[in-house]
Each structure stands twice: as C-alpha cells, then as structure tokens.
Scaffold this motif. Structure first.
Motif, short mmCIF file in Angstrom:
data_model
loop_
_atom_site.label_atom_id
_atom_site.label_comp_id
_atom_site.label_asym_id
_atom_site.label_seq_id
_atom_site.Cartn_x
_atom_site.Cartn_y
_atom_site.Cartn_z
N ASP A 1 -1.14 -0.49 -4.57
CA ASP A 1 -2.10 -0.98 -3.83
C ASP A 1 -2.36 -2.65 -4.22
N PRO B 1 -5.38 -1.59 4.29
CA PRO B 1 -5.94 -1.06 2.98
C PRO B 1 -6.38 0.34 3.29
N TYR C 1 0.92 -1.21 -0.06
CA TYR C 1 0.03 -0.07 -0.19
C TYR C 1 0.96 1.28 0.02
#
Length: 338
Positions: free
Chosen positions: A254, A270, A192
């Motif tokens: 991501d 996330p 991320y």
C-alpha cells in the motif's frame, strides 16, 4: 406504433451503444449532435447543438416517447431538456457515480487533494451526495439531476454509472493493460496489492438501463453497474483472457499517498467504491469487457492513443513509464499473484 427516441449526444460511446440497443428493440431513433459521425443503420442524424433550446425542440416531435441526454452536465443542460421535452413520454439523463460523497463530504473530484473518500459500501441510490452547485463536476451533475427531477413535465429517470467500459470510449481504462500486453511487458505492477475495487459499468448495461427506464421499470434514480465489482487484478486477468496473452501481475504494498506513485492503474484506489442499485446488470465485468478490449486492439496503437483516448491522456502522471514499473518490482513486499 413504433416507439420514438431522441438521443442528445448520440455520437459518443454511450449514445452509440444505446442507439444500437434501441434499434434492435424496434425503436425509431434520432441522434442529435453537433458533428456528423458514422451511425448505426436505421438512425437519423440532426446536426444541432443540444444546448440550443429551439433547435432541440424542433428535433423532438410531439410523439417522442423518450428524450435521452448522454451529455447533460449542469443546470443549463437540464433546463434545455425540460423545455424541449415538454411533450415527450419520458426524459432520461446520464449522470455519474461522482455525485456520491462520504460522511466528510469528500468526492472523487477532490481525492488527490483531500484524500480518497471513505464510502460506506455498497453505495445505493440513497447514499449521500454532494450539494448542488456550480463548483465542481459532481456538484454540477447533482444540480442537473435536481433540476430535471423537479421541473420536468414528464417522468424522469437519472442513471448513475461508475467506471464505464465499452468500445469507442475516449477514456478507455483498459488501455492501461492492453498497451502493456501489446508492448510485450512480461510483468505488470499493481498498486494496493491489486486489490482495489472501483465499480465498473459496461455501456451495454447503460443501454439496457435506458430501455428499462423507457418502459417505466426503474425508479427516478438508478445506479448502473456490472453484476460484480472486480479487483484490479481480476480486471487484468479478464483482459489477458480476452487477448489470449499473459503477463505476471505483481502486487505492490500500500502507498502512503493517493494517487500512488507506482503501479497506479485507472482503477487504483485505496478504499473500495462498490455499487448496488436498481440497474445492476446480469453480466460480470469479465463477461462484458470483450468489446472494449477488442476495439482497443483494432483501433488504438502507440502512434494514436493520445488522440483516440484524450481523456486518458490527460492523467496527471505518466501511464506507461516502464522504468518506473521496473522500480516497482524492487519494492519490499512486492509479490506475484498465485
């Protein structure tokens, strides 16, 4: 008179930190646990099971000012505290940030199956929690909280920390960075983009919150957190500063699923989980992480980390797959932090 405290589960990470803090503040401290362990100077130890109501009641004298449980988990634990603490000045119990849920009812417990919760941040003591029940860790914690708050004969304070850090942890997330640095890894991939924010809480902050609660300075439920909510990249830099070592941090694009397959640190999520609450510490993560990192360097190594950090060792994916790290560096969009 010298105030008296009884700490149930006092030989664990939170209990030891709190015992030291209270002794330093002039408290008379008794630690209750099933197993004997080296304790801070000035502590007494009572070797009983914290779920044995009669034995725990015998350890709690009529003039006990504070009964603290670091291990209260469910309704049975709460009932034991209620009975043993009928004459104490206050009961404090350590709960968990996992009790919070999003608008869809999702918690950390089911994140790998149902998706990570979409929290409205910052989370406060008024944020949604799951319903009490026996089903999961989180529902049992809420049941414990509710039982104490509704049935105790004395004032109660519930403390909700998040990702705890400090020495003597069995779940020292910092090891993810520390071991890579000790192993000489020159580059470290971060899922991320290294931007995940999973609220941190030092054991020092928890110990301070216990002392504040004992003085009646906190509400019935209090979130406990560091002064900031660092990103994973900021956590990595703080650990490198403490160790005096350097590696290049590589942010990854991501991932489509949670947990991510590559670059997944113990803080990698996330969407953010950030706290605001009555027991926010004055110290930031970088200012308070030193004891945890130094303890890991001095006491944990490649030969013993799974036994010293058993909770970390149960993660479902390998934490130190350096071949996977190498593959992560080749991902389209992977880039170094400036």
């Amino acid at each position: 008179m010298v105030p008296k405290a009884v700490i149930v589960g006092g030989t664990g990470q939170i209990g030891l930190a709190t015992a030291r803090r209270m002794i330093g503040a002039g408290w008379d401290v008794t630690v209750v646990s099933r197993h004997v362990k080296a304790l801070p100077d000035g502590c007494r130890h009572v070797g009983v099971d914290g779920r044995d109501v009669e034995a725990l009641s015998a350890a709690v004298s009529f003039d006990t000012d504070l009964l603290l449980s670091c291990v209260a988990f469910d309704t049975a634990d709460a009932e034991c505290l209620v009975q043993a603490g009928r004459a104490v000045g206050r009961i404090v119990a350590i709960s968990s940030a996992s009790v919070y849920c999003d608008a869809e009812g999702r918690t950390l417990d089911e994140a790998s199956v149902c998706g990570f919760p979409v929290f409205s941040v910052p989370l406060t003591e008024q944020s949604l929690t799951v319903a009490p029940g026996p089903e999961t860790y989180s529902t049992r914690k809420v049941a414990m909280e509710n039982t104490l708050l509704s049935r105790a004969a004395c004032p109660v304070t519930i403390l909700r920390p998040c990702a705890i850090h400090g020495p003597e942890s069995k779940h020292a997330r910092e090891w993810w960075f520390v071991k890579r640095l000790l192993d000489g890894q020159s580059k470290i991939p971060l899922a991320y983009g290294g931007c995940s924010r999973f609220q941190t809480t030092s054991v020092a902050a928890i110990a301070d919150a216990v002392v504040r609660a004992a003085g009646g300075d906190l509400p019935a439920v209090a979130n406990v957190s560091d002064a900031d909510s660092p990103t994973v990249a900021e956590i990595g830099r703080a650990i490198m500063d403490i160790m005096g070592m350097r590696a290049e941090l590589i942010g990854l694009p991501d991932a489509p699923l949670f947990p991510p397959a590559l670059g997944a640190t113990p803080w990698s999520i996330p969407r953010p989980m950030i706290f605001s609450g009555a027991a926010t510490a004055q110290a930031t993560y970088a200012q308070s992480a030193g004891p945890a990192v130094r303890w890991l360097v001095e006491h944990v190594g490649n030969d013993n980390w799974r036994t010293r950090l058993p909770q970390l060792a149960t993660y479902p994916t390998p934490l130190f797959d350096y071949e996977a790290d190498d593959r992560a560096f080749q991902l389209l969009g992977a880039g170094s932090f400036t």
